[in-house]
Design an enzyme around this catalytic site. Structure first.
Site, mmCIF file in Angstrom:
data_model
loop_
_atom_site.group_PDB
_atom_site.id
_atom_site.type_symbol
_atom_site.label_atom_id
_atom_site.label_comp_id
_atom_site.label_asym_id
_atom_site.label_seq_id
_atom_site.Cartn_x
_atom_site.Cartn_y
_atom_site.Cartn_z
ATOM 1 N N ASP A 1 26.805 -24.575 -20.090
ATOM 2 C CA ASP A 1 27.724 -25.694 -20.312
ATOM 3 C C ASP A 1 27.445 -26.340 -21.677
ATOM 4 O O ASP A 1 28.356 -26.543 -22.492
ATOM 5 C CB ASP A 1 27.517 -26.714 -19.181
ATOM 6 C CG ASP A 1 28.421 -27.922 -19.312
ATOM 7 O OD1 ASP A 1 29.629 -27.722 -19.506
ATOM 8 O OD2 ASP A 1 27.918 -29.053 -19.232
ATOM 9 N N LYS B 1 14.443 -21.229 -19.850
ATOM 10 C CA LYS B 1 13.245 -22.013 -20.192
ATOM 11 C C LYS B 1 12.149 -21.568 -19.214
ATOM 12 O O LYS B 1 11.560 -22.378 -18.479
ATOM 13 C CB LYS B 1 13.569 -23.519 -20.070
ATOM 14 C CG LYS B 1 12.504 -24.451 -20.586
ATOM 15 C CD LYS B 1 12.514 -24.633 -22.078
ATOM 16 C CE LYS B 1 11.368 -25.524 -22.514
ATOM 17 N NZ LYS B 1 11.274 -25.648 -23.979
ATOM 18 N N TYR C 1 23.987 -27.685 -11.607
ATOM 19 C CA TYR C 1 25.417 -27.939 -11.425
ATOM 20 C C TYR C 1 25.869 -27.780 -9.975
ATOM 21 O O TYR C 1 27.010 -28.101 -9.644
ATOM 22 C CB TYR C 1 26.212 -26.943 -12.280
ATOM 23 C CG TYR C 1 27.000 -27.590 -13.382
ATOM 24 C CD1 TYR C 1 26.384 -27.934 -14.575
ATOM 25 C CD2 TYR C 1 28.352 -27.852 -13.231
ATOM 26 C CE1 TYR C 1 27.104 -28.507 -15.594
ATOM 27 C CE2 TYR C 1 29.070 -28.442 -14.248
ATOM 28 C CZ TYR C 1 28.442 -28.763 -15.414
ATOM 29 O OH TYR C 1 29.161 -29.339 -16.424
ATOM 30 N N ASP D 1 15.716 -23.956 -26.185
ATOM 31 C CA ASP D 1 15.617 -24.824 -27.372
ATOM 32 C C ASP D 1 15.640 -23.975 -28.656
ATOM 33 O O ASP D 1 16.315 -24.323 -29.631
ATOM 34 C CB ASP D 1 14.386 -25.748 -27.312
ATOM 35 C CG ASP D 1 13.153 -25.083 -26.734
ATOM 36 O OD1 ASP D 1 13.226 -23.881 -26.389
ATOM 37 O OD2 ASP D 1 12.111 -25.745 -26.623
#
Ligand code: ATP
Length: 365
Positions: free
Chosen positions: A250, A192, A125, A226
């Site tokens: 987000d 992740k 971002y 995930d």
């Protein structure tokens, strides 16, 4: 009761309607707020030549507390996003988004009560990007090849994902301090790290370090992003305070909002050491703007967060209580909630919903 001066940035799109509704509700809550109006967004760009005037930033700095409606960033103004620019300029490094079930709002669960703490300043971002075909992009591609860092196709656009020790420590510490202050039991860090070892790996490593300082007071665990999404859909009640790098935060915000009834009821705040800007999770929703169809609950609940921040706890409580009453009664609900609840009952507009809310507040003890 003391008077507070707050900067109000109505923004554009449905922001004009939701901000007007929010002002009426805050006035009825008993809090003594003087609004100082400031401009930002698409209409402001046409009028003032910029979607984020200097005077608006100064107005937030002066009053230290602001509430804003959504701001559309017009194409070609030099801003990637007005919202991101505001957060950067004011160093609002925390994006705080409580997510809770409201009976009658059409959520898939009735026991959600979690808090999203999203890092607000870096990650994908941050806007560090190189356009496909640019000299900078091809230099970067050549550099990666030289470094043996991996082959990137020559026709690629590139976005950089910086995650720093400083920002990670700050956001994770904020999440733990929030947990301590609000009697929350657990902080979960989402990442992740198994794939992005140097960015998300750093995030996880630093989160674990900070967690040690709170051992015995607040529990800590982590989830791969995930798996987090799947777990959220299966049982969101297992989460308490959840801390994210910017982009996952987000996406998770919308996922979480969807589980409790949608964007129409999802409040938020952007917080830094000096300033706080409260705003709903949703954007300007141009498809329904100007039609009195918007659900103002998200901005109204953002105002309740603002009142907590200002120490006006009773006014904030009254607003939240009135929201719960109106949703539980189910008589005066906006179209997004009728859709979420799969109800054929007629929807009311933004104004009528606000009338019902104010009436409900008047009947509270
Ligand atoms: P952004 O990129 O700024 O987040 P967006 O285009 O992704 O914006 P939103 O504007 O947040 O998305 O909303 C997506 C859709 O959800 C809207 O087009 C609208 O139909 C619906 N929506 C969002 N907020 C509300 C609201 N307060 N009341 C009713 N419907 C809403």
């Amino acid at each position: 009761m003391s008077r507070h001066v707050v900067t109000l940035i109505p923004g554009d799109g449905i922001g004009l309607e939701t901000s007007a509704a929010m002002q009426r509700v805050v006035a009825a809550s008993g809090a003594d707020i003087e609004w100082e109006l400031a401009k930002a967004g698409a209409a402001c760009a046409e009028e003032c030549g910029t979607p984020l005037p200097f005077a608006t930033i100064e107005a937030v700095k002066r009053n230290k507390v602001a509430i804003k409606g959504p701001c559309t960033t017009p194409v070609g103004t030099g801003f990637r996003s007005v919202n991101v620019a505001l957060r950067k300029t004011l160093d609002l490094y925390v994006c705080l988004r409580p997510v809770f079930s409201i009976e009658g709002a059409g959520g898939r669960y009735n026991d959600v009560d979690l808090v999203i703490v999203r890092e607000n300043s870096e990650d994908l971002y941050a806007g560090v990007e190189f356009e496909e075909g640019s000299q900078a992009a091809s230099d970067l591609i050549a550099f990666c090849k030289e470094q043996d860092a991996g082959a990137i196709r020559s026709d690629s656009g590139i976005s950089i994902k910086p995650i720093s020790i400083t920002a990670t420590r700050n956001i994770v510490r904020y999440a733990f301090d929030y947990a301590v202050k609000h009697g929350r039991k657990k902080v979960t860090a989402v990442h992740k790290a198994n794939i992005m070892k140097y960015s998300d790996g750093l995030f996880l490593r630093e989160a674990r370090e900070v967690a040690k300082e709170y051992e015995g007071r607040v529990a800590f665990d982590d989830k791969i992003v995930d798996a987090f999404c799947m777990n959220m859909v299966i049982d969101p009640s297992q989460f308490d305070v959840v801390v994210f790098p910017n982009l996952y935060g987000d996406i998770a915000s919308d996922l979480a909002a969807g589980l409790v009834g949608g964007l129409g009821i999802a409040p938020g705040a952007n917080i830094g050491e000096e300033y706080a800007v409260f705003e709903a999770v949703h954007g300007s929703a141009p498809d329904i703007a100007g039609q009195d169809k918007a659900n103002p609950t998200a901005e109204i609940l953002s105002a309740a967060m603002m009142l907590d921040h200002l120490g006006e706890l009773e006014a904030a409580r009254r607003i939240r209580e009135a929201v719960r009453v109106v949703y539980a009664e189910g008589q005066s609900l906006t179209a997004d909630i009728r859709w979420a609840t799969k109800s054929d009952a007629p929807a009311v507009g933004c104004t009528e919903f606000t009338d019902a809310l104010i009436e409900a507040m008047g009947k509270l003890a």
